[in-house]
Design an enzyme around this catalytic site. Structure first.
Site, mmCIF file in Angstrom:
data_model
loop_
_atom_site.group_PDB
_atom_site.id
_atom_site.type_symbol
_atom_site.label_atom_id
_atom_site.label_comp_id
_atom_site.label_asym_id
_atom_site.label_seq_id
_atom_site.Cartn_x
_atom_site.Cartn_y
_atom_site.Cartn_z
ATOM 1 N N GLY A 231 0.827 -1.195 0.000
ATOM 2 C CA GLY A 231 0.000 0.000 0.000
ATOM 3 C C GLY A 231 0.862 1.246 0.000
ATOM 4 C CG ASP A 232 0.811 5.949 -0.956
ATOM 5 O OD1 ASP A 232 1.693 6.294 -0.145
ATOM 6 O OD2 ASP A 232 0.393 6.696 -1.862
ATOM 7 C CG PHE A 233 4.360 5.037 3.866
ATOM 8 C CD1 PHE A 233 4.585 6.242 3.211
ATOM 9 C CD2 PHE A 233 5.410 4.131 3.938
ATOM 10 C CE1 PHE A 233 5.811 6.550 2.644
ATOM 11 C CE2 PHE A 233 6.652 4.423 3.367
ATOM 12 C CZ PHE A 233 6.843 5.640 2.724
ATOM 13 C CG HIS A 251 16.302 9.207 6.464
ATOM 14 N ND1 HIS A 251 17.643 8.913 6.404
ATOM 15 C CD2 HIS A 251 15.680 8.225 5.756
ATOM 16 C CE1 HIS A 251 17.831 7.812 5.685
ATOM 17 N NE2 HIS A 251 16.647 7.381 5.290
#
Length: 347
Positions: A231-233, A251
C-alpha cells in the site's frame, strides 16, 4: 621552512584524503565493474590470471591492484599476487555481511551525478536529483527493474547492521504484533521475529519495494507468523499491530510529508501502542563521528536525492507533535550503527 610537527602532517594527510576522495572511489568502482572481488575470491589470484579475466594488460591492471592495496581493500603478499582484505571481502556478493550492492548503488552515476548540484540545492531547497534527472528518484526507478533491485538490495545491506542490534535493544516481547512500515525486503522484521518467537509480524511496503519480502520471510521460516501487505503509507497504514517500526523512512521526506506518514501511523495505532522511529538522531552540535557512515554527509545525501533530512531529538519531538504523537524516549543503538530508536506514543 621549519619541520612540520606530527599534528601538521596529520592535518595535511586528512585534507589530501578528501581532496582525492573521488579518485579513490573511482578505483573502487572500476574494481567492481571488472568483478575483481569475485574473481579474487577466498584464495586470491595472480595479476596475470586477473588480467585474462578482465581482458586488460597485466601491467596496466597491476597499477589498479596496487591502488586497491593502498586503500586497504586487498594485499600483495608477493609481487603480482593479490588477496582480499576483510574490507575488500565485503564487496563479494556471497559474503554474509556483503556491501557490494550498497557500494554499487552509492557509487553509480544515478547517486553521484546530482551531487554536482549541491550548492544550488542548498540555495534553493530544491532536490538536486529532480533537477538533474527531471523527475523524482522513485519515479526514475519505475521502469528500471535492474536498478530498483540493486537499490532494494543496497537498502537491505545497510539494514543488516541494525537488524543485528535492534532486536536486543528494545523490549519487543511486551507486544503482540509488530508492523514494519516501509519494511523493504523484510530483513529487519524477520530478525526481530526470530529473536522474539512470541511476536507476529507484517511487512508493509509499496508493491515495488516489497518485491523480495515474501522470499525473505519464507527463507527465514516465518510464513506462519509474518505476512506482507502492500500500500501507500501516505494514504493509510493498516491497523492490527500494537507496535509500528519505521526505519529509514522518515528521513526520506520533508517535514510536511514525514508528519503525514506519522499521522497515518497514529491513526492505525491502538491506545496502548507505540511507534519506533529507527533513524539517525543528530546531536545538537556537530563533532567528528565514529559511525560507519558520517551522519552529516548522509544528511546532505538526503537533500540531494529526495529532499529529506536527518534530524535531532528536538526535531523529532516537534515532528511527532505535529502528527499527534509524543516522544517518550530516545535509545541509541551501538555507535557503529549510527542509529537510534525514537519511541513515541499517541499524545
Amino acid at each position: 621552512m621549519a619541520e612540520r610537527s606530527p599534528e601538521e602532517h596529520e592535518a595535511r594527510r586528512l585534507l589530501m584524503q578528501w581532496i582525492f576522495g573521488s579518485r579513490a572511489t573511482e578505483v573502487l568502482v572500476t574494481a567492481l565493474r571488472l568483478n575483481i572481488p569475485e574473481t579474487l575470491g577466498d584464495g586470491g589470484a595472480d595479476v596475470a590470471d586477473l588480467a585474462r579475466s578482465c581482458d586488460i594488460p597485466a601491467g596496466q591492471l597491476n597499477r589498479l591492484m596496487r591502488a586497491l592495496a593502498s586503500l586497504g581493500l586487498c594485499t600483495e603478499p608477493s609481487p603480482g599476487r593479490y588477496a582480499l582484505t576483510e574490507a575488500g571481502a565485503l564487496l563479494r556478493s556471497g559474503h554474509p555481511d556483503s556491501l557490494g550492492d550498497f557500494a554499487r548503488f552509492h557509487t553509480a552515476p544515478v547517486a553521484v551525478e546530482p551531487w554536482s548540484r549541491l550548492e544550488s540545492s542548498l540555495r534553493t531547497g530544491h532536490t538536486a536529483f529532480d533537477e538533474h534527472f527531471g523527475m523524482p528518484l522513485y519515479e526514475y526507478f519505475a521502469d528500471k527493474p535492474e536498478l530498483t533491485a540493486t537499490f532494494n538490495s543496497a537498502m537491505s545491506q545497510e539494514s543488516n547492521k541494525v537488524a543485528v542490534e535492534l532486536p536486543g535493544h528494545y523490549d519487543f516481547g511486551r507486544h503482540g504484533t509488530v508492523m514494519d512500515i516501509g519494511g523493504g525486503d523484510g530483513t529487519l522484521l524477520t530478525a526481530i521475529l526470530q529473536r522474539h518467537p512470541g511476536l507476529k509480524g507484517v511487512v508493509f511496503e509499496s508493491a515495488e519495494g516489497a518485491a523480495q519480502a515474501a522470499g525473505t520471510v519464507k527463507a527465514a521460516g516465518l510464513e506462519g507468523r509474518c505476512s506482507v501487505a502492500t500500500g501507500d503509507f501516505f494514504r493509510s497504514v493498516p491497523s492490527g499491530a500494537d507496535l509500528l517500526v519505521v526505519k529509514s523512512v522518515i528521513h526520506n521526506w520533508d517535514d510536511e510529508r514525514a508528519a503525514a506518514i506519522l499521522r497515518n501511523c497514529r491513526e492505525a495505532l491502538p491506545d496502548h501502542g507505540r511507534v519506533l522511529i529507527v533513524e539517525v538522531v543528530l546531536p545538537e552540535t556537530a563533532a567528528p563521528d565514529t559511525a560507519e557512515l558520517n551522519p552529516y554527509i548522509k544528511d546532505l545525501q538526503m537533500q540531494i536525492l529526495v529532499s529529506g533530512k536527518e534530524r535531532t531529538r528536538s526535531d523529532f519531538e516537534e515532528l511527532c507533535g505535529r502528527a499527534g504523537l509524543r516522544v517518550t524516549d530516545v535509545l541509541p543503538l551501538p555507535s557503529y550503527t549510527g542509529f537510534s530508536i525514537v519511541e513515541a506514543v499517541r499524545a
